[in-house]
Scaffold this motif. Structure first.
Motif, PDB file in Angstrom:
ATOM      1  N   MET A   1     105.348  60.874  44.297  1.00  0.00           N
ATOM      2  CA  MET A   1     105.254  59.666  43.510  1.00  0.00           C
ATOM      3  C   MET A   1     106.071  59.803  42.235  1.00  0.00           C
ATOM      4  SD  MET A   1     101.333  58.496  43.490  1.00  0.00           S
ATOM      5  CE  MET A   1     101.110  56.896  44.107  1.00  0.00           C
ATOM      6  N   THR A   2     106.796  58.788  41.915  1.00  0.00           N
ATOM      7  CA  THR A   2     107.615  58.822  40.702  1.00  0.00           C
ATOM      8  C   THR A   2     106.983  58.063  39.554  1.00  0.00           C
ATOM      9  OG1 THR A   2     108.823  56.832  41.322  1.00  0.00           O
ATOM     10  CG2 THR A   2     109.717  58.939  42.100  1.00  0.00           C
ATOM     11  N   GLY A   3     105.902  57.388  39.799  1.00  0.00           N
ATOM     12  CA  GLY A   3     105.255  56.596  38.751  1.00  0.00           C
ATOM     13  C   GLY A   3     105.848  55.201  38.622  1.00  0.00           C
ATOM     14  N   THR A   4     106.834  54.872  39.469  1.00  0.00           N
ATOM     15  CA  THR A   4     107.451  53.551  39.397  1.00  0.00           C
ATOM     16  C   THR A   4     107.016  52.640  40.532  1.00  0.00           C
ATOM     17  OG1 THR A   4     109.382  54.352  40.613  1.00  0.00           O
ATOM     18  CG2 THR A   4     109.486  54.432  38.191  1.00  0.00           C
ATOM     19  N   GLU A   5     106.100  53.146  41.374  1.00  0.00           N
ATOM     20  CA  GLU A   5     105.633  52.328  42.483  1.00  0.00           C
ATOM     21  C   GLU A   5     104.805  51.163  41.954  1.00  0.00           C
ATOM     22  OE1 GLU A   5     105.110  55.649  42.339  1.00  0.00           O
ATOM     23  OE2 GLU A   5     106.570  56.304  43.809  1.00  0.00           O
ATOM     24  N   PRO A   6     104.916  49.995  42.606  1.00  0.00           N
ATOM     25  CA  PRO A   6     104.100  48.860  42.171  1.00  0.00           C
ATOM     26  C   PRO A   6     102.618  49.178  42.355  1.00  0.00           C
ATOM     27  CG  PRO A   6     105.394  48.296  44.115  1.00  0.00           C
ATOM     28  CD  PRO A   6     105.750  49.684  43.727  1.00  0.00           C
ATOM     29  N   THR A   7     101.816  48.675  41.478  1.00  0.00           N
ATOM     30  CA  THR A   7     100.372  48.866  41.571  1.00  0.00           C
ATOM     31  C   THR A   7      99.692  47.509  41.642  1.00  0.00           C
ATOM     32  OG1 THR A   7     100.145  48.869  39.173  1.00  0.00           O
ATOM     33  CG2 THR A   7     100.441  50.999  40.224  1.00  0.00           C
ATOM     34  N   MET A   8      98.478  47.524  42.152  1.00  0.00           N
ATOM     35  CA  MET A   8      97.687  46.300  42.206  1.00  0.00           C
ATOM     36  C   MET A   8      97.148  46.024  40.809  1.00  0.00           C
ATOM     37  SD  MET A   8      94.755  45.475  44.931  1.00  0.00           S
ATOM     38  CE  MET A   8      93.207  45.093  44.169  1.00  0.00           C
ATOM     39  N   THR A   9      97.185  44.787  40.388  1.00  0.00           N
ATOM     40  CA  THR A   9      96.748  44.420  39.049  1.00  0.00           C
ATOM     41  C   THR A   9      95.626  43.401  39.116  1.00  0.00           C
ATOM     42  OG1 THR A   9      98.989  44.754  38.229  1.00  0.00           O
ATOM     43  CG2 THR A   9      97.511  43.494  36.835  1.00  0.00           C
ATOM     44  N   ASP A  10      94.567  43.669  38.374  1.00  0.00           N
ATOM     45  CA  ASP A  10      93.484  42.701  38.199  1.00  0.00           C
ATOM     46  C   ASP A  10      93.605  42.145  36.794  1.00  0.00           C
ATOM     47  OD1 ASP A  10      92.395  43.264  40.683  1.00  0.00           O
ATOM     48  OD2 ASP A  10      90.978  44.728  39.895  1.00  0.00           O
ATOM     49  N   LYS A  11      93.193  40.908  36.625  1.00  0.00           N
ATOM     50  CA  LYS A  11      93.198  40.324  35.293  1.00  0.00           C
ATOM     51  C   LYS A  11      91.781  39.923  34.930  1.00  0.00           C
ATOM     52  CE  LYS A  11      95.131  36.890  32.284  1.00  0.00           C
ATOM     53  NZ  LYS A  11      96.177  35.933  32.043  1.00  0.00           N
ATOM     54  N   TRP A  12      91.269  40.538  33.884  1.00  0.00           N
ATOM     55  CA  TRP A  12      89.972  40.199  33.346  1.00  0.00           C
ATOM     56  C   TRP A  12      90.204  39.591  31.977  1.00  0.00           C
ATOM     57  CZ3 TRP A  12      86.317  44.999  34.286  1.00  0.00           C
ATOM     58  CH2 TRP A  12      86.238  45.252  35.655  1.00  0.00           C
ATOM     59  N   THR A  13      89.430  38.593  31.640  1.00  0.00           N
ATOM     60  CA  THR A  13      89.612  37.873  30.379  1.00  0.00           C
ATOM     61  C   THR A  13      88.345  37.980  29.537  1.00  0.00           C
ATOM     62  OG1 THR A  13      91.036  36.292  31.520  1.00  0.00           O
ATOM     63  CG2 THR A  13      90.180  35.637  29.382  1.00  0.00           C
ATOM     64  N   ILE A  14      88.530  38.256  28.244  1.00  0.00           N
ATOM     65  CA  ILE A  14      87.410  38.259  27.309  1.00  0.00           C
ATOM     66  C   ILE A  14      87.614  37.115  26.326  1.00  0.00           C
ATOM     67  CG2 ILE A  14      86.192  39.495  25.473  1.00  0.00           C
ATOM     68  CD1 ILE A  14      87.016  42.105  26.783  1.00  0.00           C
ATOM     69  N   ASP A  15      86.623  36.237  26.261  1.00  0.00           N
ATOM     70  CA  ASP A  15      86.611  35.154  25.279  1.00  0.00           C
ATOM     71  C   ASP A  15      85.538  35.479  24.254  1.00  0.00           C
ATOM     72  OD1 ASP A  15      88.560  33.365  26.378  1.00  0.00           O
ATOM     73  OD2 ASP A  15      87.116  32.857  27.943  1.00  0.00           O
ATOM     74  N   VAL A  16      85.902  35.389  22.993  1.00  0.00           N
ATOM     75  CA  VAL A  16      84.951  35.640  21.922  1.00  0.00           C
ATOM     76  C   VAL A  16      84.748  34.349  21.144  1.00  0.00           C
ATOM     77  CG1 VAL A  16      84.488  36.952  19.815  1.00  0.00           C
ATOM     78  CG2 VAL A  16      85.646  38.066  21.743  1.00  0.00           C
ATOM     79  N   SER A  17      83.496  33.974  20.983  1.00  0.00           N
ATOM     80  CA  SER A  17      83.188  32.786  20.179  1.00  0.00           C
ATOM     81  C   SER A  17      82.284  33.197  19.026  1.00  0.00           C
ATOM     82  CB  SER A  17      82.531  31.700  21.030  1.00  0.00           C
ATOM     83  OG  SER A  17      81.297  32.153  21.542  1.00  0.00           O
ATOM     84  N   LEU A  18      82.463  32.520  17.897  1.00  0.00           N
ATOM     85  CA  LEU A  18      81.672  32.801  16.699  1.00  0.00           C
ATOM     86  C   LEU A  18      80.934  31.542  16.277  1.00  0.00           C
ATOM     87  CD1 LEU A  18      84.386  34.742  14.720  1.00  0.00           C
ATOM     88  CD2 LEU A  18      82.261  35.705  15.560  1.00  0.00           C
ATOM     89  N   GLN A  19      79.682  31.719  15.922  1.00  0.00           N
ATOM     90  CA  GLN A  19      78.880  30.632  15.361  1.00  0.00           C
ATOM     91  C   GLN A  19      78.457  31.073  13.962  1.00  0.00           C
ATOM     92  OE1 GLN A  19      75.727  30.430  18.221  1.00  0.00           O
ATOM     93  NE2 GLN A  19      76.886  29.133  19.625  1.00  0.00           N
TER      94      GLN A  19
END
Length: 98
Positions: A1-19
């Motif tokens: 492995m050269t470290g340049t192979e494509p990898t699977m990517t997940d996207k998680w989102t954090i929303d912060v709200s303030l009251q």
């Protein structure tokens, strides 16, 4: 492995709200997973005076506490999932030897 192979990517989102209340700030950190799962962390802090040069400190502290709470939620879920996995794997291993 050269470290340049494509990898699977997940996207998680954090929303912060303030009251902002008169005496405290409440922060909520909502983590949304791609599969529709959600985790929530909540943090509270005393509100600073709006005119103060350090008025953001209460907000920063509330957000920090919400993210810490979110971290605890994730760790609890991981521990529970690992424990369940070990139990299931142990039961399957026990069944295969009979």
């Amino acid at each position: 492995m050269t470290g340049t192979e494509p990898t699977m990517t997940d996207k998680w989102t954090i929303d912060v709200s303030l009251q902002h209340g008169p005496y405290r700030v409440r922060a909520e950190a909502l983590l949304r997973l791609e599969d529709g799962g959600e985790f929530v962390g909540v943090g509270l802090a005393e509100a600073g005076l709006r005119e103060s040069p350090i008025s953001q400190v209460g907000s920063y502290l509330a957000v920090t506490r919400a993210l810490s709470d979110l971290t605890a939620e994730l760790l609890e879920t991981v521990a529970s999932d690992v424990a369940r996995s070990v139990e299931v794997d142990g039961m399957l291993a026990g069944q295969s030897t009979n």
